[in-house]
Scaffold this motif. Sequence first.
Motif, PDB file in Angstrom:
ATOM      1  N   TRP A  75      20.346  16.851  33.526  1.00  0.00           N
ATOM      2  CA  TRP A  75      21.472  16.842  34.187  1.00  0.00           C
ATOM      3  C   TRP A  75      21.904  18.156  33.563  1.00  0.00           C
ATOM      4  CZ3 TRP A  75      24.782  15.047  37.594  1.00  0.00           C
ATOM      5  CH2 TRP A  75      25.837  15.609  37.775  1.00  0.00           C
ATOM      6  N   LYS A  76      22.605  18.872  34.651  1.00  0.00           N
ATOM      7  CA  LYS A  76      23.237  20.366  34.338  1.00  0.00           C
ATOM      8  C   LYS A  76      24.654  20.108  34.346  1.00  0.00           C
ATOM      9  CE  LYS A  76      19.261  22.716  34.088  1.00  0.00           C
ATOM     10  NZ  LYS A  76      18.494  23.287  33.008  1.00  0.00           N
ATOM     11  N   LYS A  77      25.491  20.347  33.402  1.00  0.00           N
ATOM     12  CA  LYS A  77      26.752  20.210  33.348  1.00  0.00           C
ATOM     13  C   LYS A  77      27.310  21.239  34.289  1.00  0.00           C
ATOM     14  CE  LYS A  77      27.186  18.327  28.415  1.00  0.00           C
ATOM     15  NZ  LYS A  77      27.862  18.753  27.392  1.00  0.00           N
ATOM     16  N   GLY A  78      28.770  20.757  34.752  1.00  0.00           N
ATOM     17  CA  GLY A  78      29.352  21.784  35.710  1.00  0.00           C
ATOM     18  C   GLY A  78      29.904  22.945  34.910  1.00  0.00           C
ATOM     19  N   ARG A  79      30.006  24.118  35.811  1.00  0.00           N
ATOM     20  CA  ARG A  79      30.638  25.190  35.115  1.00  0.00           C
ATOM     21  C   ARG A  79      31.666  26.114  35.917  1.00  0.00           C
ATOM     22  NH1 ARG A  79      26.321  25.648  37.386  1.00  0.00           N
ATOM     23  NH2 ARG A  79      25.776  27.452  38.780  1.00  0.00           N
ATOM     24  N   TRP A  80      32.117  26.938  35.412  1.00  0.00           N
ATOM     25  CA  TRP A  80      32.922  27.675  36.083  1.00  0.00           C
ATOM     26  C   TRP A  80      32.078  29.082  36.870  1.00  0.00           C
ATOM     27  CZ3 TRP A  80      37.591  26.365  37.733  1.00  0.00           C
ATOM     28  CH2 TRP A  80      38.279  25.467  36.806  1.00  0.00           C
ATOM     29  N   GLU A  81      32.457  29.236  37.968  1.00  0.00           N
ATOM     30  CA  GLU A  81      31.572  30.380  38.750  1.00  0.00           C
ATOM     31  C   GLU A  81      32.926  31.409  39.100  1.00  0.00           C
ATOM     32  OE1 GLU A  81      28.569  31.151  39.532  1.00  0.00           O
ATOM     33  OE2 GLU A  81      27.557  29.533  38.815  1.00  0.00           O
ATOM     34  N   ARG A  82      32.454  32.689  38.929  1.00  0.00           N
ATOM     35  CA  ARG A  82      33.606  33.689  39.105  1.00  0.00           C
ATOM     36  C   ARG A  82      33.761  33.770  40.726  1.00  0.00           C
ATOM     37  NH1 ARG A  82      36.047  37.485  36.677  1.00  0.00           N
ATOM     38  NH2 ARG A  82      34.905  37.487  34.741  1.00  0.00           N
ATOM     39  N   GLU A  83      34.812  33.586  41.098  1.00  0.00           N
ATOM     40  CA  GLU A  83      35.251  33.617  42.605  1.00  0.00           C
ATOM     41  C   GLU A  83      34.504  34.787  43.472  1.00  0.00           C
ATOM     42  OE1 GLU A  83      38.977  31.853  44.884  1.00  0.00           O
ATOM     43  OE2 GLU A  83      39.425  33.717  43.866  1.00  0.00           O
ATOM     44  N   ARG A  84      34.246  34.599  44.680  1.00  0.00           N
ATOM     45  CA  ARG A  84      33.932  35.700  45.588  1.00  0.00           C
ATOM     46  C   ARG A  84      34.678  35.806  46.705  1.00  0.00           C
ATOM     47  NH1 ARG A  84      27.325  35.645  45.714  1.00  0.00           N
ATOM     48  NH2 ARG A  84      27.830  37.660  46.861  1.00  0.00           N
ATOM     49  N   PRO A  85      35.544  36.492  46.981  1.00  0.00           N
ATOM     50  CA  PRO A  85      36.415  36.770  48.082  1.00  0.00           C
ATOM     51  C   PRO A  85      35.556  36.726  49.426  1.00  0.00           C
ATOM     52  CG  PRO A  85      37.304  38.161  46.261  1.00  0.00           C
ATOM     53  CD  PRO A  85      36.042  37.519  45.841  1.00  0.00           C
ATOM     54  N   GLY A  86      35.919  35.925  50.170  1.00  0.00           N
ATOM     55  CA  GLY A  86      35.215  35.785  51.594  1.00  0.00           C
ATOM     56  C   GLY A  86      33.964  35.069  51.426  1.00  0.00           C
ATOM     57  N   TYR A  87      33.609  34.222  50.542  1.00  0.00           N
ATOM     58  CA  TYR A  87      32.409  33.197  50.275  1.00  0.00           C
ATOM     59  C   TYR A  87      33.091  31.926  49.943  1.00  0.00           C
ATOM     60  CZ  TYR A  87      29.450  37.347  50.390  1.00  0.00           C
ATOM     61  OH  TYR A  87      28.526  38.458  50.676  1.00  0.00           O
ATOM     62  N   ILE A  88      32.315  31.236  50.176  1.00  0.00           N
ATOM     63  CA  ILE A  88      32.451  29.520  49.695  1.00  0.00           C
ATOM     64  C   ILE A  88      31.395  29.088  48.953  1.00  0.00           C
ATOM     65  CG2 ILE A  88      32.722  27.211  50.429  1.00  0.00           C
ATOM     66  CD1 ILE A  88      34.344  28.338  52.844  1.00  0.00           C
ATOM     67  N   TYR A  89      31.755  28.299  47.710  1.00  0.00           N
ATOM     68  CA  TYR A  89      30.652  28.355  47.074  1.00  0.00           C
ATOM     69  C   TYR A  89      30.015  26.628  47.538  1.00  0.00           C
ATOM     70  CZ  TYR A  89      27.727  26.608  42.898  1.00  0.00           C
ATOM     71  OH  TYR A  89      26.746  25.950  42.212  1.00  0.00           O
ATOM     72  N   GLU A  90      28.892  26.553  47.710  1.00  0.00           N
ATOM     73  CA  GLU A  90      27.978  25.477  48.036  1.00  0.00           C
ATOM     74  C   GLU A  90      27.064  25.016  46.852  1.00  0.00           C
ATOM     75  OE1 GLU A  90      25.415  25.258  51.494  1.00  0.00           O
ATOM     76  OE2 GLU A  90      27.383  26.224  52.638  1.00  0.00           O
TER      77      GLU A  90
END
Length: 135
Positions: A75-90
């Motif tokens: 299991w890899k724990k959840g984490r914060w990703e720096r937002e990238r304007p114009g993109y959606i994280y999948e």
Amino acid sequence: MTDRTLRPARALLLAALLGSGLTFSAASMAQVSVNIAIGVPPPAPVYEVVPAPRAGYVWAPGYWDWDDHYHKHAWKKGRWERERPGYIYESPRWIQSRDGWVLVPGRWDQGGYKDKGHKDKGYHCPPGHAKKGEC
């Protein structure tokens, strides 16, 4: 031909070779993805408490990864990703292929989901609807 007349030609040839080498090295830096199929499906997701929203960041939920060393899911724990304007994280997800289970890594999708004829360029498919083919 003397050595003096060959110098500019050699310099031009060297520049061309170096330039093409730089082109190839830039292309080689493009993302490469290698998928390895395993015969063991991932376990059920682990419940994680999603933290309160954080300005400028997107929460990337945890997921099961394959640990080659121990030959099992980890299991890899959840984490914060720096937002990238114009993109959606999948988020990363496992899919079943004819050869076994394959982990599709998490990624940033430019422009979000395809908008099936929506004229508004700012349109984003609501969560869960894209998987149903509604966007």
